[in-house]
Design a protein around this motif. Structure first.
Motif, PDB file in Angstrom:
ATOM      1  N   MET A 169      -1.886   4.651   5.705  1.00 23.08           N
ATOM      2  CA  MET A 169      -2.469   4.816   7.041  1.00 23.08           C
ATOM      3  C   MET A 169      -3.972   4.570   6.976  1.00 23.08           C
ATOM      4  SD  MET A 169       0.004   5.443   9.032  1.00 23.08           S
ATOM      5  CE  MET A 169      -0.837   6.064  10.486  1.00 23.08           C
ATOM      6  N   ILE A 183      -0.736  -0.571  -2.429  1.00 21.71           N
ATOM      7  CA  ILE A 183       0.302  -0.518  -1.397  1.00 21.71           C
ATOM      8  C   ILE A 183      -0.260   0.078  -0.107  1.00 21.71           C
ATOM      9  CG2 ILE A 183       2.572   0.384  -0.771  1.00 21.71           C
ATOM     10  CD1 ILE A 183       2.608  -1.778  -2.926  1.00 21.71           C
ATOM     11  N   ASP A 184      -1.126   1.108  -0.260  1.00 20.56           N
ATOM     12  CA  ASP A 184      -1.739   1.711   0.917  1.00 20.56           C
ATOM     13  C   ASP A 184      -2.620   0.702   1.661  1.00 20.56           C
ATOM     14  OD1 ASP A 184      -0.564   4.154   0.448  1.00 20.56           O
ATOM     15  OD2 ASP A 184      -2.220   4.845  -0.826  1.00 20.56           O
ATOM     16  N   HIS A 185      -3.353  -0.111   0.898  1.00 21.03           N
ATOM     17  CA  HIS A 185      -4.185  -1.143   1.521  1.00 21.03           C
ATOM     18  C   HIS A 185      -3.324  -2.174   2.243  1.00 21.03           C
ATOM     19  CE1 HIS A 185      -8.253  -0.121   0.322  1.00 21.03           C
ATOM     20  NE2 HIS A 185      -7.820   0.160  -0.897  1.00 21.03           N
ATOM     21  N   LEU A 186      -2.214  -2.557   1.646  1.00 21.38           N
ATOM     22  CA  LEU A 186      -1.315  -3.496   2.303  1.00 21.38           C
ATOM     23  C   LEU A 186      -0.745  -2.907   3.593  1.00 21.38           C
ATOM     24  CD1 LEU A 186       0.729  -5.109  -0.629  1.00 21.38           C
ATOM     25  CD2 LEU A 186      -1.118  -6.126   0.716  1.00 21.38           C
ATOM     26  N   GLU A 187      -0.425  -1.615   3.532  1.00 17.81           N
ATOM     27  CA  GLU A 187       0.095  -0.949   4.725  1.00 17.81           C
ATOM     28  C   GLU A 187      -0.958  -0.911   5.828  1.00 17.81           C
ATOM     29  OE1 GLU A 187       2.793   1.252   7.150  1.00 17.81           O
ATOM     30  OE2 GLU A 187       3.018  -0.066   5.411  1.00 17.81           O
ATOM     31  N   GLU A 188      -2.199  -0.616   5.432  1.00 18.73           N
ATOM     32  CA  GLU A 188      -3.286  -0.603   6.413  1.00 18.73           C
ATOM     33  C   GLU A 188      -3.491  -1.990   7.008  1.00 18.73           C
ATOM     34  OE1 GLU A 188      -8.062   0.507   6.673  1.00 18.73           O
ATOM     35  OE2 GLU A 188      -7.019   0.434   4.751  1.00 18.73           O
ATOM     36  N   ARG A 191      -1.306  -4.332   7.262  1.00 20.38           N
ATOM     37  CA  ARG A 191      -0.152  -4.642   8.112  1.00 20.38           C
ATOM     38  C   ARG A 191      -0.338  -4.095   9.523  1.00 20.38           C
ATOM     39  NH1 ARG A 191       5.048  -2.642   9.533  1.00 20.38           N
ATOM     40  NH2 ARG A 191       4.575  -0.606   8.638  1.00 20.38           N
ATOM     41  N   TRP A 192      -0.860  -2.869   9.618  1.00 22.34           N
ATOM     42  CA  TRP A 192      -1.053  -2.280  10.939  1.00 22.34           C
ATOM     43  C   TRP A 192      -2.173  -2.976  11.710  1.00 22.34           C
ATOM     44  CZ3 TRP A 192       2.170   0.453  13.599  1.00 22.34           C
ATOM     45  CH2 TRP A 192       3.144   1.210  12.940  1.00 22.34           C
TER      46      TRP A 192
END
Length: 288
Positions: free
Chosen positions: A1, A30-35, A37-38
């Motif tokens: 997030m 992975i957290d950076h990729l999720e961020e 993505r959003w």
């Protein structure tokens, strides 16, 4: 997030001033990729919303925007005629668009083109928000001084982007359209296809929008010491040749249209020299 402001406020800074989150707040790959993505998802939603609105009003969009330079009452033609009257040149600057009958010869061509141009137009209209989402992802990784120096980057980039689109639409497109549609060989009649007309309208506008971002690009390159104002002055003559070549590639084989592109490009180059000089001072100060 995404990290909120409370997270940022708890960060510590190393000796170089680089923001260092606390261990429990560190983000994995992975957290950076999720961020990311959003951020991309929100940007795509903005493009889709504006694109759907353009598709709903596609008749107005095509008639007055995409086919605008083909209309007799287009703003540029009226302004050049008024300028000619004001200067007393006897209408030498006044010109009108050629008579063009745009054709759709393939099955579903109008629908497919309408959908495609709705989302391209949606990107143009939503550009400030799209760039905001991109910058929101990049900004936390900058030094505090860099964040402070680039706090107006969204406004500046958006302004230059729309300035480039307007220049391409109101200046390059009318002259380019007149040259291409007015050029005849062996009595051949010009009856362009819909996709061809739209493709050239894109070519007249979007490259100009990207070119007008040159001062921002130069600022960041000079900020990291990759170019200097002195080097840009030294290669000024080379840049003129490059600008003329670029103008020839981006425009039809029309000398007037090429000059109309080359003059603002060279002006942007000169402005970029002052921008590079300012950014260079900041870079040298950061090394001390």
């Amino acid at each position: 997030m995404p990290l909120d402001q409370q997270d940022v406020d708890t960060w510590k800074y190393d000796e170089a001033g680089k923001p260092v989150p606390e261990v429990e707040k560190e983000m994995s790959f992975i957290d950076h990729l999720e961020e990311l993505r959003w951020h991309i998802m929100r940007a795509l939603v903005a493009i889709c919303v504006t694109g759907i609105l353009l598709f709903i009003f596609n008749d107005f969009y095509f008639t007055y925007i995409l086919y605008g330079p083909l209309r007799e009452d287009f703003l540029s033609y009226r302004m050049f005629c008024r300028l000619s009257d004001y200067l007393g040149t006897g209408g030498t600057l006044c010109f009108h668009p050629p008579q063009v009958l745009v054709q759709a010869t393939e099955f579903g061509e109008q629908f497919i083109t309408a959908v495609k141009m709705a989302f391209i137009g949606g990107f143009v209209l939503a550009f400030p928000y799209v760039f905001y989402e991109i910058w929101s992802f990049v900004r936390p990784g900058l030094y505090p001084a860099e964040q402070k120096a680039t706090r107006w980057v969204i406004v500046i980039c958006s302004f230059l982007f729309f300035l480039g689109v307007s220049f391409g639409f109101f200046v390059v497109a009318p002259f380019g359209t007149n040259f291409l549609m007015g050029f005849e060989v062996g009595g051949t009649v010009n009856q362009p296809k819909m996709d061809s007309v739209i493709s050239y309208m894109i070519m007249f506008t979007l490259p100009a929008a990207l070119i007008f971002e040159l001062p921002v690009l130069v600022y960041f390159l000079a900020k990291f010491g990759l170019i200097t104002a002195e080097a840009m002055r030294q290669y000024r003559r080379h840049s003129i040749i490059g600008i003329l070549i670029l103008s020839a590639l981006l425009t039809p084989p029309d000398v007037v249209t090429q000059i109309l592109i080359a003059v603002p490009l060279y002006t942007l180059y000169e402005i970029s020299i002052f921008v590079a000089k300012s950014a260079q001072r900041q870079y040298e100060a950061s090394l001390q």
